[in-house]
Design a protein around this motif. Sequence first.
Motif: not given
Length: 334
Positions: A171, A175, A271, A287, A324, A326-327, A332
């Motif tokens: 992830h 990004q 993460v 996340t 996953l 994603a928050r 990015s």
Amino acid sequence: MATMKDVARLAGVSTSTVSHVVNNTRFVSDEIRERILKAVADLNYSPSALARSLKLNQTRTLGMMVTTSNNPFFAEVVAGVERICYQRGYTLVLCNTEGDPERLSHNLEVLLQKRIDGLLLMCTEARSASAEVFGRHPAVPIVVMDWGPLNTIADRIQDNSALGGYLATRHLIEQGHSRIGLITGPLDKLPAQSRQQGYRQALEEADIPFRAEYVVEGDFEFTGGISGMHQLLALAEPPSAVFAGNDVSAVGVYQALYRAGLRVPQDISVVGYDDIELSRYLTPPLTTIHQPQAELCRQAVDTLLDRIQGADDAPRLITLEPKLIARESVRSLK
């Protein structure tokens, strides 16, 4: 104190009929059942759990050994296990080990002597527990929950930590991050090893060189996240993103970045792993990799109950798939 014989005498039935009504083990006509239940109420009769356990050779009690930790993940799992036990008509007896193999062996002996029907283990010290303790109680089935390995034959319910580590790292790569730090758990523990394996696999697939200085061994605790992040920030070229081996470590990372005057995710993306309830209330929400806690608890209890009820197939390995979540803690760079 009233006995089953007293109930039978008042209701005008045999003690075996009273037993069938109390234990719901055979059909009894509504009229007789009502007479028995009225006698039970009039005499304030309470069946003896001890007598019942001796007769059935079951106590309907499960034991659970868990490592004491600041990590809310353990508390959430224990709560889930207790809920499933209640739904299945069992009582749970919990013992903490505090990371001490001697305390583990002592508590195991106490639980097994109390005639628990089965045992759930969620503590890494189980690797060094004396096989002699288990050998003295070979009839007690055991299920290992995620953490191990264990030096005895047992079923295991575990998270696919290698896949989780891979998903977290991939992830970050998707990004636009290539300088990705990793704060592991203790590397003598299987989950920490597996999550690092997934991290390295994702880097390799993306043709990103592995940098040993970006990997810091932590302890799966708040302080490990803080100290690990400090080490990464001290590098000449700090990472732009960090994969923390669990959510508790990620909270420590947040704290270290706050102390350094840095922001998540504007300065460094983060993460975590576990998806504990706290993760969604951080600022920004974390996340993370979701461990299917509810499924872990259900599979562990039901597998143990299968063994208690006589299942004799080979030890089972049930692997649960993470995903996953994603928050807002990843920026990015694309």
